[in-house]
Design a protein around this motif. Structure first.
Motif, PDB file in Angstrom:
ATOM      1  N   UNK A   1      74.475 -42.719  49.132  1.00  0.00           N
ATOM      2  CA  UNK A   1      74.354 -41.295  48.816  1.00  0.00           C
ATOM      3  C   UNK A   1      73.347 -40.612  49.732  1.00  0.00           C
ATOM      4  N   UNK A   2      72.244 -41.288  50.020  1.00  0.00           N
ATOM      5  CA  UNK A   2      71.282 -40.713  50.966  1.00  0.00           C
ATOM      6  C   UNK A   2      71.921 -40.539  52.339  1.00  0.00           C
ATOM      7  N   UNK A   3      72.709 -41.536  52.758  1.00  0.00           N
ATOM      8  CA  UNK A   3      73.372 -41.447  54.060  1.00  0.00           C
ATOM      9  C   UNK A   3      74.386 -40.313  54.090  1.00  0.00           C
ATOM     10  N   UNK A   4      75.130 -40.146  52.995  1.00  0.00           N
ATOM     11  CA  UNK A   4      76.106 -39.058  52.902  1.00  0.00           C
ATOM     12  C   UNK A   4      75.414 -37.707  53.026  1.00  0.00           C
ATOM     13  N   UNK A   5      74.366 -37.523  52.227  1.00  0.00           N
ATOM     14  CA  UNK A   5      73.678 -36.231  52.231  1.00  0.00           C
ATOM     15  C   UNK A   5      73.041 -35.963  53.586  1.00  0.00           C
ATOM     16  N   UNK A   6      72.435 -36.971  54.185  1.00  0.00           N
ATOM     17  CA  UNK A   6      71.814 -36.786  55.488  1.00  0.00           C
ATOM     18  C   UNK A   6      72.841 -36.394  56.535  1.00  0.00           C
ATOM     19  N   UNK A   7      74.008 -37.028  56.509  1.00  0.00           N
ATOM     20  CA  UNK A   7      75.041 -36.713  57.502  1.00  0.00           C
ATOM     21  C   UNK A   7      75.558 -35.285  57.316  1.00  0.00           C
ATOM     22  N   UNK A   8      75.778 -34.871  56.072  1.00  0.00           N
ATOM     23  CA  UNK A   8      76.244 -33.512  55.830  1.00  0.00           C
ATOM     24  C   UNK A   8      75.201 -32.487  56.252  1.00  0.00           C
ATOM     25  N   UNK A   9      73.935 -32.776  56.013  1.00  0.00           N
ATOM     26  CA  UNK A   9      72.867 -31.851  56.397  1.00  0.00           C
ATOM     27  C   UNK A   9      72.746 -31.753  57.911  1.00  0.00           C
TER      28      UNK A   9
ATOM     29  N   UNK B   1      83.404 -39.066  56.593  1.00  0.00           N
ATOM     30  CA  UNK B   1      82.079 -39.636  56.353  1.00  0.00           C
ATOM     31  C   UNK B   1      82.095 -41.155  56.323  1.00  0.00           C
ATOM     32  N   UNK B   2      83.202 -41.721  55.948  1.00  0.00           N
ATOM     33  CA  UNK B   2      83.307 -43.162  55.706  1.00  0.00           C
ATOM     34  C   UNK B   2      82.697 -44.046  56.786  1.00  0.00           C
ATOM     35  N   UNK B   3      83.062 -43.890  58.066  1.00  0.00           N
ATOM     36  CA  UNK B   3      82.505 -44.788  59.085  1.00  0.00           C
ATOM     37  C   UNK B   3      81.015 -44.592  59.342  1.00  0.00           C
ATOM     38  N   UNK B   4      80.472 -43.463  58.914  1.00  0.00           N
ATOM     39  CA  UNK B   4      79.060 -43.173  59.177  1.00  0.00           C
ATOM     40  C   UNK B   4      78.135 -43.661  58.068  1.00  0.00           C
ATOM     41  N   UNK B   5      78.697 -43.940  56.901  1.00  0.00           N
ATOM     42  CA  UNK B   5      77.859 -44.316  55.757  1.00  0.00           C
ATOM     43  C   UNK B   5      78.148 -45.717  55.236  1.00  0.00           C
ATOM     44  N   UNK B   6      79.081 -46.426  55.876  1.00  0.00           N
ATOM     45  CA  UNK B   6      79.338 -47.813  55.508  1.00  0.00           C
ATOM     46  C   UNK B   6      80.025 -47.997  54.180  1.00  0.00           C
TER      47      UNK B   6
ATOM     48  N   UNK C   1      84.063 -47.177  51.983  1.00  0.00           N
ATOM     49  CA  UNK C   1      85.447 -46.734  52.099  1.00  0.00           C
ATOM     50  C   UNK C   1      85.567 -45.282  51.668  1.00  0.00           C
ATOM     51  N   UNK C   2      86.623 -44.584  52.102  1.00  0.00           N
ATOM     52  CA  UNK C   2      86.801 -43.183  51.691  1.00  0.00           C
ATOM     53  C   UNK C   2      86.812 -42.995  50.185  1.00  0.00           C
ATOM     54  N   UNK C   3      87.423 -43.916  49.447  1.00  0.00           N
ATOM     55  CA  UNK C   3      87.469 -43.768  47.991  1.00  0.00           C
ATOM     56  C   UNK C   3      86.079 -43.891  47.377  1.00  0.00           C
ATOM     57  N   UNK C   4      85.267 -44.818  47.906  1.00  0.00           N
ATOM     58  CA  UNK C   4      83.901 -44.973  47.413  1.00  0.00           C
ATOM     59  C   UNK C   4      83.066 -43.756  47.787  1.00  0.00           C
ATOM     60  N   UNK C   5      83.234 -43.270  49.017  1.00  0.00           N
ATOM     61  CA  UNK C   5      82.510 -42.084  49.459  1.00  0.00           C
ATOM     62  C   UNK C   5      82.876 -40.881  48.586  1.00  0.00           C
ATOM     63  N   UNK C   6      84.160 -40.761  48.269  1.00  0.00           N
ATOM     64  CA  UNK C   6      84.607 -39.660  47.423  1.00  0.00           C
ATOM     65  C   UNK C   6      83.943 -39.723  46.054  1.00  0.00           C
ATOM     66  N   UNK C   7      83.795 -40.922  45.506  1.00  0.00           N
ATOM     67  CA  UNK C   7      83.137 -41.075  44.206  1.00  0.00           C
ATOM     68  C   UNK C   7      81.673 -40.659  44.299  1.00  0.00           C
ATOM     69  N   UNK C   8      80.996 -41.088  45.362  1.00  0.00           N
ATOM     70  CA  UNK C   8      79.590 -40.725  45.538  1.00  0.00           C
ATOM     71  C   UNK C   8      79.437 -39.214  45.729  1.00  0.00           C
ATOM     72  N   UNK C   9      80.355 -38.598  46.444  1.00  0.00           N
ATOM     73  CA  UNK C   9      80.295 -37.155  46.654  1.00  0.00           C
ATOM     74  C   UNK C   9      80.418 -36.406  45.326  1.00  0.00           C
ATOM     75  N   UNK C  10      81.331 -36.840  44.492  1.00  0.00           N
ATOM     76  CA  UNK C  10      81.482 -36.187  43.193  1.00  0.00           C
ATOM     77  C   UNK C  10      80.229 -36.373  42.347  1.00  0.00           C
ATOM     78  N   UNK C  11      79.591 -37.533  42.473  1.00  0.00           N
ATOM     79  CA  UNK C  11      78.359 -37.781  41.722  1.00  0.00           C
ATOM     80  C   UNK C  11      77.241 -36.865  42.222  1.00  0.00           C
ATOM     81  N   UNK C  12      77.119 -36.711  43.535  1.00  0.00           N
ATOM     82  CA  UNK C  12      76.118 -35.797  44.090  1.00  0.00           C
ATOM     83  C   UNK C  12      76.404 -34.361  43.678  1.00  0.00           C
ATOM     84  N   UNK C  13      77.677 -34.007  43.604  1.00  0.00           N
ATOM     85  CA  UNK C  13      78.058 -32.643  43.218  1.00  0.00           C
ATOM     86  C   UNK C  13      77.659 -32.346  41.774  1.00  0.00           C
ATOM     87  N   UNK C  14      77.617 -33.369  40.942  1.00  0.00           N
ATOM     88  CA  UNK C  14      77.212 -33.189  39.548  1.00  0.00           C
ATOM     89  C   UNK C  14      75.824 -32.561  39.452  1.00  0.00           C
TER      90      UNK C  14
END
Length: 225
Positions: free
Chosen positions: A26-34, A44-49, A51-64
């Motif tokens: 999640x930190x990697x996702x947020x840092x990359x988007x910023x 985002x998947x290749x940059x945060x290590x 899969x797209x489905x896992x990244x999508x789940x983390x994104x929804x969690x951050x959006x909460x």
């Protein structure tokens, strides 16, 4: 949560939000988007290590917790695009045991994420700099004596000083400007009156992340302004 600080950072106070962000992906996702702007889970998947489905789940969690939001600027609607809510974030530990524990957990993840940043810069970035910029780079390890109020005032003064550079858009920067990353650690040492305090005690100081502190609040880094 607000953006009322010199950098325009997203401010986090809820322990649940702190714990949600205290995750390497999640930190990697947020840092990359910023740092790089809106993206899809697939992008985002290749940059945060993950899969797209896992990244999508983390994104929804951050959006909460409002840390990321939908981006409607994409020309294609086949994939969901996301953007960071702000260029950086900072967090303030509450006085509760839950808040202190969550703050320590997030701080630990941020320390770990940035631990090898100077070494990576030395190996991959420094050799490509021209002499002028290379001479400006460096590290300082300074110890000084201050009260809590003085340290708070010092931190606020530093932020006010560099805020215009943090909030400056790259497109409007003068010729010759480039991205600079500043990693700052404030590490107070215990005094005699802390002898009986429990680890992880009261800490009401706001912590900018940063990420790329001087240009993209990670703070961006700690992540990371």
């Amino acid at each position: 949560m607000s953006l009322k600080n010199p950098y325009g950072d997203f401010e986090i106070t809820e322990p649940q939000a702190l714990r949600a962000l205290a995750h390497p992906v999640r930190l990697a996702i947020l840092e990359h988007l910023q740092r790089h702007g809106p993206a899809t889970a697939t992008g985002l998947s290749p940059h945060v290590g993950a899969t797209p489905s896992v990244v999508s789940w983390h994104l929804r969690h951050l959006a909460t917790f409002g840390l990321v939001t939908d981006w409607d600027g994409a020309t294609s609607k086949r994939e969901r695009w996301w953007q960071a809510a702000a260029r950086g974030f900072r967090f303030t530990a509450t006085d509760s045991a839950e808040g202190q524990s969550a703050s320590q957990q997030l701080r630990g993840e941020m320390f770990a994420r940035n631990a090898d940043a100077p070494q990576q810069w030395l190996l991959s970035e420094e050799p490509r700099l021209d002499p002028e910029w290379r001479a400006l780079a460096g590290i300082a390890d300074t110890r000084f004596v201050a009260t809590a109020d003085e340290l708070r005032q010092l931190e606020e003064s530093i932020e006010e000083l560099i805020a215009p550079y943090v909030r400056r858009k790259e497109a409007s920067a003068p010729d010759g400007a480039r991205i600079v990353r500043m990693l700052r650690y404030l590490l107070p040492e215990p005094g005699d009156d802390d002898a009986s305090a429990e680890p992880g005690g009261d800490d009401a100081s706001a912590e900018p992340t940063d990420g790329d502190v001087s240009v993209e609040p990670t703070g961006d880094d700690a992540a990371t302004s």
